[in-house]
Design an enzyme around this catalytic site. Structure first.
Site, PDB file in Angstrom:
ATOM      1  N   GLY A  90     -25.644 -19.254   0.563  1.00 25.84           N
ATOM      2  CA  GLY A  90     -24.980 -18.319   1.467  1.00 25.84           C
ATOM      3  C   GLY A  90     -25.661 -18.273   2.817  1.00 25.84           C
ATOM      4  O   GLY A  90     -25.012 -18.288   3.874  1.00 25.84           O
ATOM      5  N   ASP A  91     -27.004 -18.207   2.806  1.00 27.63           N
ATOM      6  CA  ASP A  91     -27.762 -18.243   4.049  1.00 27.63           C
ATOM      7  C   ASP A  91     -27.513 -19.541   4.813  1.00 27.63           C
ATOM      8  O   ASP A  91     -27.289 -19.542   6.029  1.00 27.63           O
ATOM      9  CB  ASP A  91     -29.261 -18.136   3.750  1.00 27.63           C
ATOM     10  CG  ASP A  91     -29.703 -16.713   3.488  1.00 27.63           C
ATOM     11  OD1 ASP A  91     -29.146 -15.789   4.080  1.00 27.63           O
ATOM     12  OD2 ASP A  91     -30.636 -16.537   2.689  1.00 27.63           O
ATOM     13  N   LEU A  92     -27.586 -20.643   4.095  1.00 24.96           N
ATOM     14  CA  LEU A  92     -27.449 -21.944   4.752  1.00 24.96           C
ATOM     15  C   LEU A  92     -26.060 -22.127   5.345  1.00 24.96           C
ATOM     16  O   LEU A  92     -25.902 -22.617   6.465  1.00 24.96           O
ATOM     17  CB  LEU A  92     -27.754 -23.063   3.756  1.00 24.96           C
ATOM     18  CG  LEU A  92     -29.185 -23.078   3.215  1.00 24.96           C
ATOM     19  CD1 LEU A  92     -29.313 -24.047   2.042  1.00 24.96           C
ATOM     20  CD2 LEU A  92     -30.175 -23.445   4.311  1.00 24.96           C
TER      21      LEU A  92
ATOM     22  N   GLY B 203     -25.675 -20.075   8.467  1.00 25.55           N
ATOM     23  CA  GLY B 203     -26.322 -20.761   9.574  1.00 25.55           C
ATOM     24  C   GLY B 203     -25.493 -21.912  10.102  1.00 25.55           C
ATOM     25  O   GLY B 203     -25.377 -22.111  11.325  1.00 25.55           O
TER      26      GLY B 203
END
Length: 398
Positions: free
Chosen positions: A180-182, A185
């Site tokens: 999710g973070d990646l 980004g």
């Protein structure tokens, strides 16, 4: 132009300056992508401790005061570091002078934090109308739950990804990296590039917003339309594709291989190579094979049962069937194909010496098919490594 003093070769964004107020992973991954493309990325960190990920481990490498988190190293190549206390007047003034020189500002604070610091969107863009602001949150900037803190695993669960991942419907699992973070980004940097292009026409910047929720929902793909159009709720079903069969992980004599029989012509070839009847009951079409998945898996694994994985992969290759093995990460990074794609970069770290990092996933070629020279990458910075040089740059006004 404001090229980074570290860059030995320019990239497509060599004239772009990015002020990175983000921490953890979503924002830093976005700015690392921009840095990979040649942008000068100035990472603003809290004095004394820096980005939270500097303390995330083990594993750590180095000794004493020079110990480094491998988590931090994964998301901060091609950046400079300056420490600023945004509640202190002098440091806030330094940040505002950075904003004056910046093309892009990236932040992933909870909604309202920058406003309380006197650094809201309106004031930043009034100061620098050309500024593009990328803002990443957990669940969005507005809506009934817009103020929630966002952490990857929570977002994976809330955005439905864990319900699709695991051995079965009662075994929800997170993806093995903070996807999710990646993804947030990646979507964020993609939005920044679009905003830079728009600014070329309008002369003014804009605000780009995304979230962990938006990023995960944005990659639901066929599982999303499976519900919105067909009314079916997808659930986890292990290592087999919900809409294609046979497609997944299959056992053989000494382990397992993965195959992807993604068309009827491949099914015909597969059956010819392994002695199966392509017109057998429940197997004549993809729809039938999906409906009779258990029987298909049993038939395939029976055909594979007497063959070792290495020999089986050779047979599959000869038959033109897409196939592969499941590699551990050490095998991936030792694989010559990985190295040939520029996916490993050697950098000189100020305290660790020469280290190898996973590299950027893009390569550029000219119209004649010749690869453009790959830029020299720089190691993730130590805390405040570039603070003095950045302050001199601001004073010089060059």
């Amino acid at each position: 132009m404001n090229p980074s003093p570290h860059a030995a070769a320019p990239g497509p964004l060599h004239d772009v300056v990015v002020v990175d107020l983000s921490r953890a992973l979503a924002g830093p991954h976005a700015t690392m992508m921009l840095g990979d493309l040649g942008a000068r990325v100035i990472k603003v960190e809290s004095p004394g401790r820096g980005d939270d990920t500097r303390g995330w481990g083990p594993p750590f490498v180095g000794e004493g005061d020079d110990v480094q988190s491998t988590y931090f190293l994964s998301a901060n190549r091609n950046k400079e570091s300056i420490t600023l206390d945004l509640k202190a007047a002098a440091d806030k003034d330094t940040l505002l002078r950075l904003v004056d020189r910046a093309d892009v500002l990236v932040e992933n604070f909870r909604p309202g934090v920058l406003e309380r610091l006197g650094l809201g969107v309106e004031s930043l863009q009034e100061r620098n109308p050309r500024l593009i602001i990328l803002s990443i949150t957990g669940f969005g900037h507005d809506g009934p739950e817009g103020g929630r803190a966002g952490y990857d695993q929570i977002a994976q669960g809330e955005a439905g990804l864990m319900s699709l991942t695991g051995s079965g419907p009662d075994d929800p699992q997170r993806v093995g990296v903070p996807i999710g973070d990646l993804l947030a980004g990646m979507y964020g940097s993609y939005g920044v590039l679009a905003a830079l292009h728009e600014r070329d026409r309008t002369g003014v910047g804009q605000v780009v917003r995304t979230s962990l929720l938006a990023a995960v929902v944005g990659v639901h793909a066929f599982q999303g339309t499976r519900w919105t159009v067909a009314g079916e709720v997808g659930r986890a079903q292990g290592n087999h594709h919900p809409s294609i069969a046979p497609y997944g992980l299959f056992r053989c004599r000494d382990g397992a291989v993965q195959i992807a029989v993604g068309s009827e012509s491949l099914w015909q070839r597969f059956c010819a190579a392994f002695g199966l009847d392509p017109q057998a009951d429940g197997m004549a079409s993809n729809g039938e094979r999906v409906a009779h998945r258990t029987e298909v898996i049993e038939a395939v694994e029976k055909a594979f049962a007497t063959t070792d994985a290495a020999d089986l992969l050779a047979q599959l290759g000869d038959a033109g069937i897409p196939a592969g093995k499941v590699r551990t990460l050490d095998e991936v990074y030792d694989w010559e194909q990985t190295r040939s794609q520029g996916l490993l970069v050697d950098v000189e770290h100020p305290t660790l010496g020469n280290v190898t990092l996973p590299g950027p996933p893009l390569r550029f070629f000219d119209a004649d098919g010749a690869e453009q020279t790959r830029r020299d990458h720089t190691a993730p910075p130590t805390l405040d490594e570039d603070g003095e040089a950045i302050r001199r740059w601001l004073e010089d006004g060059a």
